[in-house]
Design an enzyme around this catalytic site. Structure first.
Site, PDB file in Angstrom:
ATOM      1  N   GLU A 136       0.860  -1.184   0.000  1.00  0.00           N
ATOM      2  CA  GLU A 136       0.000   0.000   0.000  1.00  0.00           C
ATOM      3  C   GLU A 136       0.896   1.233   0.000  1.00  0.00           C
ATOM      4  OE1 GLU A 136      -2.790   0.406   3.227  1.00  0.00           O
ATOM      5  OE2 GLU A 136      -3.729   2.138   2.274  1.00  0.00           O
ATOM      6  N   ALA A 186       1.980  -0.023  10.774  1.00  0.00           N
ATOM      7  CA  ALA A 186       1.674  -1.420  10.478  1.00  0.00           C
ATOM      8  C   ALA A 186       0.815  -1.479   9.232  1.00  0.00           C
ATOM      9  CB  ALA A 186       0.935  -2.061  11.651  1.00  0.00           C
ATOM     10  N   ASN A 202      -2.299  -6.277   5.473  1.00  0.00           N
ATOM     11  CA  ASN A 202      -2.346  -7.308   4.431  1.00  0.00           C
ATOM     12  C   ASN A 202      -3.217  -8.482   4.876  1.00  0.00           C
ATOM     13  OD1 ASN A 202      -0.021  -5.868   3.229  1.00  0.00           O
ATOM     14  ND2 ASN A 202       1.020  -6.733   4.999  1.00  0.00           N
ATOM     15  N   HIS A 227      -6.529  -1.902  15.210  1.00  0.00           N
ATOM     16  CA  HIS A 227      -6.773  -1.177  13.959  1.00  0.00           C
ATOM     17  C   HIS A 227      -6.519  -2.081  12.749  1.00  0.00           C
ATOM     18  CE1 HIS A 227      -6.642   2.484  11.352  1.00  0.00           C
ATOM     19  NE2 HIS A 227      -5.834   1.724  10.649  1.00  0.00           N
ATOM     20  N   GLU A 228      -5.362  -2.712  12.715  1.00  0.00           N
ATOM     21  CA  GLU A 228      -5.026  -3.540  11.546  1.00  0.00           C
ATOM     22  C   GLU A 228      -5.959  -4.743  11.466  1.00  0.00           C
ATOM     23  OE1 GLU A 228      -3.206  -1.977   9.625  1.00  0.00           O
ATOM     24  OE2 GLU A 228      -2.291  -0.591  11.058  1.00  0.00           O
ATOM     25  N   HIS A 283      -9.315  -3.799  10.041  1.00  0.00           N
ATOM     26  CA  HIS A 283      -9.284  -3.598   8.591  1.00  0.00           C
ATOM     27  C   HIS A 283      -9.747  -4.843   7.836  1.00  0.00           C
ATOM     28  CE1 HIS A 283      -7.895   0.334   7.515  1.00  0.00           C
ATOM     29  NE2 HIS A 283      -6.725   0.257   8.109  1.00  0.00           N
ATOM     30  N   GLU A 325      -9.801   4.158   6.214  1.00  0.00           N
ATOM     31  CA  GLU A 325      -9.000   4.647   7.333  1.00  0.00           C
ATOM     32  C   GLU A 325      -9.826   5.404   8.375  1.00  0.00           C
ATOM     33  OE1 GLU A 325      -6.380   3.408   7.999  1.00  0.00           O
ATOM     34  OE2 GLU A 325      -5.699   2.591   6.082  1.00  0.00           O
TER      35      GLU A 325
HETATM   36 ZN   LIG Z   1      -5.351   1.758   8.625  1.00  0.00          ZN
END
Ligand SMILES: [Zn+2]
Length: 852
Positions: A122, A255, A258, A290-291, A294, A313
């Site tokens: 990204e 971070a 993926n 957070h990750e 996602h 985001e």
């Molecule tokens: Zn993010």
């Protein structure tokens, strides 16, 4: 001029890609300088796409061969990709390319970090791995084979066949290329498992370098809490058999989410009481959440194009903020978030880099991973939730997941689910996404015959490219208090939609004291004339914890502004109010610590600039020192008792309650150090069995220009721990007295452990200096020159981190002519550097603007 072509990309130019992809097969034969990547991509025409040539992105690739349906082709290659004649129907494209991970210092695409292979794709890193339509709206399933003698070989999805020298992975969920990941290295796994609500077992691993395996337990716990929370609060389950996290030392960001293989900056996952502060623990928990979140908001539903970045985001930041609030304290989390928002986003919104939450053009997308997209993006979702209510928010989110699972969606899609759920017209609300700038909300009030009226006016200053703004929808949370401290009206949401609007409250016996913008219900600057007495009253009585803190913060700011502009003495009402906060045993120690903290130098500089006063960084530094000294003296009888009362006994726990006590103890230690010359801090330093207290004590000593002995012993103790040594670097440049800050930082850059190509180390040393406001802005310009020298050097290796750090110069318009001239000179010197990256060139050009 920059080496690469600077082409501006516009949201309005969006068009669909010519083809769909029915599957991707990749084989990696890893080698430091000659990695071979073989790809096999199944293309099928997209009947809805407009007429266009077949184009695949690709940068810095050595094409070995290309085939279509098994027939060798000779495509046309450019600096940015490949074009080829393709059949009208479905076809298979195959390519073999060679890349050199070892020499990839930009840390985008496939690169190496301490002998380990890893990726960062990204936003547009995949095009440095192979030829591909590297855009988020092209989603495909991936099968990956990694060939290498290294023991651990990872990619996205579920694991397939593996043996000595190779491993295969299959990701059944279609994803865009930016979510691709690969890791290969000599790694050790900390393992665990999680059973989802529907009873599916998921294997969990945190992979680290040997020696770091004892720093994974906290991160693993945070991951499991995140998985449970997303099931409980958003009804979202995990969808693969395995979830892997890998810690990497060289990483530009915090971070990366993926699919099934999150890659983390080691500073955002490794934790132990001896080496991590309470703030580190909370941040690590938040980033892991957070990750992980996602997986649904970003991966299952991704963005159609990078202009929609806030779709994933803003929403995911909002979700991680909710999570941290649930795990710890909503009040403290909200105050922390607003402090960060004002420090980063308001600064951005009020300077040359201001842009809407959904930008309409960019040159380099890496430059738009900003506080506006992330933090203001989250604020916009918070406002939406306030306006529609919790129940409707939940229904809208269920509809969003149901309707758009598997899609590359847009902000319009997002708003449409709220419109369809509630019947509301969100046209005006959508201006929060399209208009930049922080609205100013001014308020006056009147009272007669039992009726209290609040008159509001809103206005948003011009921002680059947007001279005129329309009124926004602003949810204003208001409560009313009686002069005796009772709440006479509970919090209600006033929905402001006009440029000027009044709201009345009837049936009141006396004129109330208003508590406006409770919980910081909208990202605006509230302008209200108010007396010291009223602020002190709200600090003592407001039932809304955010506004209680805000009243103290406003008092501190007014005190400092009066000291700086009218030579006023320290306001004793403010000192008395602080004493009352410290004495109030009903208050959370974490809140008391926040109330004791003074506004930052940068915050005061912006505040002065806003009222038409040119800030003098050295005068601001001195005023803050004077005020801190006065607070210490005023509270001196109280401090030893509070310090002792907040001592935490027993084994270290990173939970909110003991962390809050340590925060208060640390704040109090800072004041005590101003009275005892650092004796107590030295004692704490020696006795500390955890990094929070060790670092606190060292920081207290450095702030009073002591602590050289402790700095040396700290270095000896932690020389082998790179994350702790980052703290050692950052503390010295960050807390150096202004006159010495540039020289101390320069000395640090000559230290044997200053590895400038490592983003964490670079940010620690040079970022420490740019955060040391008076030091960076020292009148002789040494700070500006040192930072510019290093940015020029770093740009050749790592454009992304260089561009991000160049924002230190974005406040140049605030300052006097001398500083302006020096900052412009350095910016122009950076801009004129031969072969400057597109990233940095765009950033510096925007910072300079047209009037420099
Ligand atoms: Zn993010």
């Amino acid at each position: 001029m920059p080496s690469t072509t600077e082409q501006t990309i516009y949201l309005s130019d969006y068009k669909e890609f010519s083809h769909f992809i029915d599957g991707v097969e990749l084989t990696f034969q890893l080698s430091p300088t000659k990695t071979r990547v073989k790809s096999k991509i199944h293309f099928r025409p997209n009947p809805k796409a407009p007429e266009q040539a077949f184009f695949l992105h690709g940068e810095h690739l050595k094409l070995i061969s290309a085939h279509i349906d098994g027939v060798k082709i000779s495509p046309t290659l450019t600096e940015t990709g490949l074009t080829a004649e393709v059949p009208n129907g479905p076809f298979i494209f195959e390519a073999e390319v060679e890349i050199s991970p070892e020499t990839n210092t930009a840390l985008e695409g496939l690169y190496m970090s301490n002998g380990m292979y890893c990726t960062q794709c990204e936003a547009e890193g995949f095009r440095k791995i192979t030829y591909y339509p590297d855009r988020p709206d092209v989603m495909a399933t991936f099968k990956v084979r990694v060939e290498s003698a290294l023991p651990v070989l990872l990619s996205n999805g579920n694991s397939g066949t593996s043996d000595e020298g190779f491993a295969e992975w299959h990701d059944p969920w279609p994803k865009p290329a930016y979510l691709f990941a690969l890791v290969a290295g000599d790694l050790i796994a900390h393992t665990d498992s999680f059973t989802t609500k529907s009873g599916k077992d998921v294997a969990l691993n945190i992979y680290v370098r040997p020696g770091d395996e004892d720093k994974c337990a906290f991160g693993m716990g945070a991951l499991k809490r995140s998985m449970r929370w997303d099931e409980d609060v958003y009804g979202r389950e995990y969808d693969l058999d395995i979830f892997n996290i890998v810690a990497v030392d060289d990483f530009n960001m915090g971070a990366m989410e993926n699919k099934g293989l999150n890659i983390f900056n080691s500073s955002c996952v490794l934790a132990s009481p001896e080496t991590s502060t309470d703030a580190n623990f909370e941040r690590i928990e938040g980033i892991i959440a957070h990750e992980y979140f996602h997986n649904w908001t970003g991966n299952r539903i991704t963005c159609r194009d990078w202009f929609q970045l806030c779709l994933k985001e803003g929403l995911t930041v909002f979700r991680d903020q909710q999570f941290t609030g649930d795990m710890r304290s909503h009040a403290v989390k909200r105050i922390d978030d607003v402090i960060t928002l004002r420090a980063r986003q308001f600064r951005e919104d009020n300077g040359p880099l201001a842009h809407p939450v959904r930008p309409e053009s960019f040159v380099e997308i890496n430059n738009f991973y900003t506080a506006t997209v992330y933090d203001k993006g989250a604020e916009v979702i918070g406002m939406l939730k306030r306006l529609v209510g919790d129940e409707n928010y939940k229904r809208a989110l269920d509809l969003y997941f149901g309707r758009h699972d598997g899609d590359a969606a847009t902000i319009d899609d997002w708003l449409k689910v709220f419109e369809d759920t509630t019947g509301r017209d969100l046209t005006q609300f959508s201006k929060w996404y399209s208009q930049a700038g922080t609205p100013r909300l001014s308020v006056t009030d009147e009272f007669s015959d039992g009726t209290y009226i609040l008159h509001f006016k809103q206005a948003t200053p011009p921002t680059p490219g947007q001279p005129v703004k329309d009124p926004r929808v602003i949810p204003i949370a208001v409560g009313l208090l009686n002069p005796n401290g009772d709440e006479v009206r509970e919090t209600c949401i006033l929905e402001m939609t006009e440029a000027e609007q009044s709201f009345r409250f009837t049936g009141l016996s006396t004129k109330p004291i208003p508590s406006i913008l409770r919980a910081f219900s909208a990202p605006v600057i509230l302008e209200r004339q108010s007396s010291t007495k009223e602020r002190a009253f709200l600090l003592a009585h407001d039932t809304d914890p955010f506004n209680k803190w805000e009243a103290g913060r406003a008092l501190a700011k007014e005190t400092l502004v009066a000291m700086l502009t009218a030579d006023a003495p320290v306001n004793s009402d403010f000192l008395d109010a602080l004493a009352a906060v410290l004495r109030d045993e009903n208050l959370d120690p974490a809140f008391q610590a926040l109330a004791l903290a003074l506004p930052s130098q940068d915050d005061i500089a912006q505040t002065l600039f806003d009222v038409g006063v040119t800030p003098d960084p050295m005068a601001i530094y001195t005023a803050l020192e004077t005020l801190s000294q006065s607070i210490a003296q005023h509270l001196q009888d109280l401090l030893p008792r509070i310090y002792a009362a907040n001592h935490v006994e027993g084994p270290f726990s990173s939970e909110a309650a003991p962390a809050g006590k340590r925060a208060l103890q640390g704040a109090v230690l800072g004041l005590i150090s101003r009275l005892d010359g650092g004796d107590q801090a030295r004692a704490q330093y020696t006795a500390a069995d955890n990094m929070t207290q060790q670092l606190q004590a060292l920081a207290c000593l450095l702030r009073i220009d002591r602590g050289q002995t402790e700095l040396a012993s700290f270095e000896t103790q932690w020389a082998q721990d790179r994350l702790v040594m980052d703290k050692w670097f950052g503390l010295q440049s960050g807390l150096a007295a202004p006159q010495k800050a540039a020289a101390i930082t320069e000395t640090l850059t000559k230290h044997a452990a200053f590895d400038w190509k490592n983003p964490n180390r670079f940010r620690a040393a040079l970022g420490g200096l740019t955060a040391n406001t008076a030091g960076f802005h020292a009148a002789d310009g040494a700070g500006y020159k040192l930072v510019a020298d290093w940015l020029i050097k770093l740009d050749a290796a790592n454009p992304q981190t260089t561009a991000r750090m160049s924002t230190a110069f974005d406040s140049w318009r605030r300052y006097d002519a001398g500083r302006q001239g020096q900052m412009i000179e350095q910016l122009k010197r950076i801009q004129a550097t031969p072969n400057l990256s597109r990233d940095t060139h765009e950033m510096v050009t925007r910072i300079l603007g047209s009037d420099a």
